[in-house]
Motif scaffolding. Structure first.
Motif: not given
Lengths: 494, 494
Positions: A73, A75-77, A79, B158-160, B162-163, B166, B190
């Motif tokens: 979370i 990392v997502g934040l 980005l 991007v948030f979803l 990327a999370s 990861t 991203s």
């Protein structure tokens, strides 16, 4: 005729279907379709099963360590926040449309722990700085040397500096601190020096690259340190304490299994003992993670009870010391599983010594956990361990008499013991595992003493507080007394 | 007056210098300067020493493994070649001025071994492909949803993603194969999705990014495979063979040291023995490198004697099996260093058994090295080892009689042995290390049998050729006969 023909045709058709083999041809056709369908169904269900297994595994990863989910979370934040450099016009123009470097920085430097992130941020900024200015310099030299020579000067400088920087990555002392920095150095240098051939405003390009990378790095540092931070140092500290407990449990587990083999416990009890017993394997396999945590730990600022220059390297020494004990436990374990089980009479005596050793480890774990100097309890327990070892050695000396009791006149307790054992002598094959066990136990106690020293050294280096263990001390002394009684009883058996 | 004044001034000045304390003030001043100079000199010489040490270390790294130097030159070469995309106009225009992605690809995917480079290339291309197309799709959806909502749709995606990506990196099975791919997926997604907000020709951007990455990757693969390639698989194979030899040497070294302790060799001899003895530590510490090599090995195409699907995982099992023997050698080592040295009489007997075990390991190393099926020699040696263990156990049974020889009537050899030993009985404390040694040796031989099985399994999985060891066999049999003679002599001593 027409109706007849129709009938005929109908019949002909019907006959074909029913008898001339085309029906046979049709049956395999539906069979093929069915097979294909079954095959596809099998594939799909197989795939679904695999997906389900994967999801289950992923779920287990998440539930076993929820901090991993939090990391994702974060990392997502980070980005999503850095994306604002694209979404907000003034920010985008501010970095000259080079916002992508900030996005990339966030992606590549964001690591689960604070130390690892700081290490990457520092290395990335430093590497970019050095390489950027060097590349601008090389570009200036190259551009002075004429248009025809320029590509050769730039190409040669890229070749030489990239080779040199790659070589530096292979030197252990550089690798442990600046591996990522050297990579970024090569990246930036090649990029800027070579771009110089096509890009006019090279200085501006370099400036933008550096500033966006600083922006990305700062954002990462803010997010990693403010949102539920995980510190490498703290992790290393906890790992060492946890491993000490596991080591103590393994040692205990060995003894328990050795002495309670005949007394059958329930299955679940046995499983629990077995799990405890296997704990030393964690100690054996955690070298790599200890090293990386210690490596990242030194980048971390003061946090919790740890100062900036906390002696993380000493933890590695403690880890190595624990591993050397764990090797012995591995040998002990094979001893326990060997077919020759020692005579009950003889092995009864050895348990206490073994338990003494694990008590020392447990006390050490407690000391490290509380970040206190070695307590008097530790000294007491270590002394007890030593005297238990001494006793063990003395006991070993008396064993020959068990082989031929008539040799010692006037040893009453021994005679009693022998008469209790009903068989007057013990065969040497029965003795082999017990002697092995004893000498491994003696060896383990020696290694635990080295562990005590390593922990003491840590307490000195890290300037741990003084251990005020008065209340605990009195409690432990009580326990010690009862232990001592137990030993006395053990000796009385002989 | 003027000259007088001059003289006066001169005198005054001279007096000041000579007597009124300013001279004293001057002396510390020159002292300070000297100190500063000395300090700077010290710093410079200290720095020079550090630099010299560093250069020496670097030189050692290079001379110990010249392949590292070759690797560095390869990196430089690949970068110089990829720079052509900047220097040659048609190439530069061909990738729309995005040549930097090719340069970056070369920097980040070029690894020392072929397997590691292929892993990174494959992951980079796959990750870029997937993320590029997904990002273009998301951008299309976002652009349909209106200008005000667009940033939120893009930001949320991007948030979803990327999370999620990861998180996938934290699942062991994904991590071992697609860790880098997931990182590149996040990076590209991203970058492309967010760029879509500012860049008009998004599809072209994606297309250029993918094609430049493919160009960079292809170049890396060409250079890594054509210029002096280093294969992870081959490295793993050699490491395992080398470690087997080290294990055998350690085992031998233990025996040599144990039995020749009294017969003092020269210092250099002792050092050589000591070095041999420490070989098992390499086995203990090579787990991580074995794992990474096996991981990269599976990406490598058929090379040398290895097929594409060579069972690299089996090497890990062999490695684990070797480590379990190494733990025992570590215990054996402490046994040897313990203060209680066994009675000469008794310990003379045990050497042959120990040497048998190391012979088996050496033969296994030879088999793996030649990539042949288990030879009849291995079987023979394993049988010998087993019989040596059996003998050892029998010998242990006879030891009690040494403690009290009169107990066994009619054991002639033993009596002879005892009379030869001049002391009629042996104390148990002298026996403890020898019994420990014996039981550890028995344990080691059990573990070596497991190692034999693991190697056999490898030969089966990798379809090794049949071992035609006729000539060697006869040679070995000769050796075996002489060994057997040695044993007989050993027994005669008793």
């Amino acid at each position: 005729m027409a109706p007849r023909k129709e009938v005929f045709e109908g019949v002909e058709w019907r006959i074909r279907v029913a008898a001339d083999g085309s029906s046979e041809a049709l049956v395999p056709a539906t069979g093929l379709a069915r097979k294909a369908w079954l095959g596809i169904k099998g594939l799909i269900s197989g795939f679904a099963l695999k997906v389900r297994m994967f999801v289950k595994k992923a779920w287990d990863v998440g539930t076993n360590d929820p901090r991993k989910v939090i990391h994702c979370i974060k990392v997502g934040l980070a980005l999503a926040i850095v994306s604002l450099f694209y979404f907000m016009r003034p920010l985008y123009d501010g970095v000259g449309g080079n916002a992508m470097w900030a996005v990339m920085t966030v992606v590549v430097v964001f690591e689960p722990t604070v130390g690892a992130t700081l290490y990457k941020c520092f290395n990335r900024v430093l590497g970019t700085f050095l390489a950027g200015f060097l590349a601008v310099g090389v570009h200036w030299v190259a551009s002075q040397s004429g248009e025809r020579v320029e590509p050769f000067v730039v190409g040669a400088s890229v070749f030489l500096l990239a080779s040199a920087a790659t070589f530096s990555r292979l030197i252990p002392s550089v690798k442990s601190r600046f591996d990522y920095g050297a990579l970024i150095f090569i990246l930036t240098f090649s990029f800027v020096a070579v771009s110089g051939y096509r890009v006019d405003k090279l200085f501006e390009l370099t400036h933008h690259r550096i500033s966006t990378i600083i922006i990305g790095s700062s954002l990462c540092i803010l997010v990693i340190m403010l949102v539920y931070p995980i510190w490498s140092g703290q992790e290393l500290h906890s790992l060492i304490v946890r491993n000490m407990d596991k080591l103590a449990n393994s040692l205990d587990g060995c003894v328990t299994q050795y002495f309670n083999r005949s007394g059958g416990g329930t299955n679940s009890e046995e499983e629990a003992t077995d799990n405890k017993l296997q704990g030393y394997k964690c100690v054996l396999s955690s070298k790599a993670s200890e090293e990386s945590m210690a490596n990242f730990g030194r980048w971390e600022p003061s946090h919790g009870q740890f100062n900036f220059r906390h002696p993380w390297k000493q933890y590695l020494k403690i880890g190595a010391s624990m591993r050397s004990s764990a090797y012995c436990i591995e040998a002990l374990n094979s001893c326990i599983n060997s077919e020759n089980q020692a005579a009950k009479l003889i092995k009864q005596h050895l348990g206490s010594g073994c338990l003494k050793s694990s008590n020392v480890i447990r006390e050490l774990a407690e000391t490290v956990k509380m970040m206190k100097k070695k307590s008097s309890t530790t000294d007491l327990l270590a002394e007890e361990m030593k005297s238990a070892v001494q006793e063990l050695q003395n006991d070993l000396k008396t064993i020959p008499h068990l082989l031929n009791p008539s040799a010692i006149p006037g040893n009453k307790t021994l005679e009693t013991a022998c008469s209790e054992a009903t068989t007057p002598t013990v065969t040497l094959m029965e003795l082999v595992p017990v002697v092995t066990l004893a000498s491994i136990l003696i060896e383990i106690s020696g290694r635990i003493e080295a562990l005590v020293d390593a922990v003491e050294e840590l307490a000195k280096l890290a300037e741990f507080g003084i251990n005020d263990d008065k209340s605990k001390h009195s409690k432990m002394t009580d326990k010690t007394v009862s232990d001592a009684k137990h030993i006395t009883q053990g000796i009385c058996l002989y």
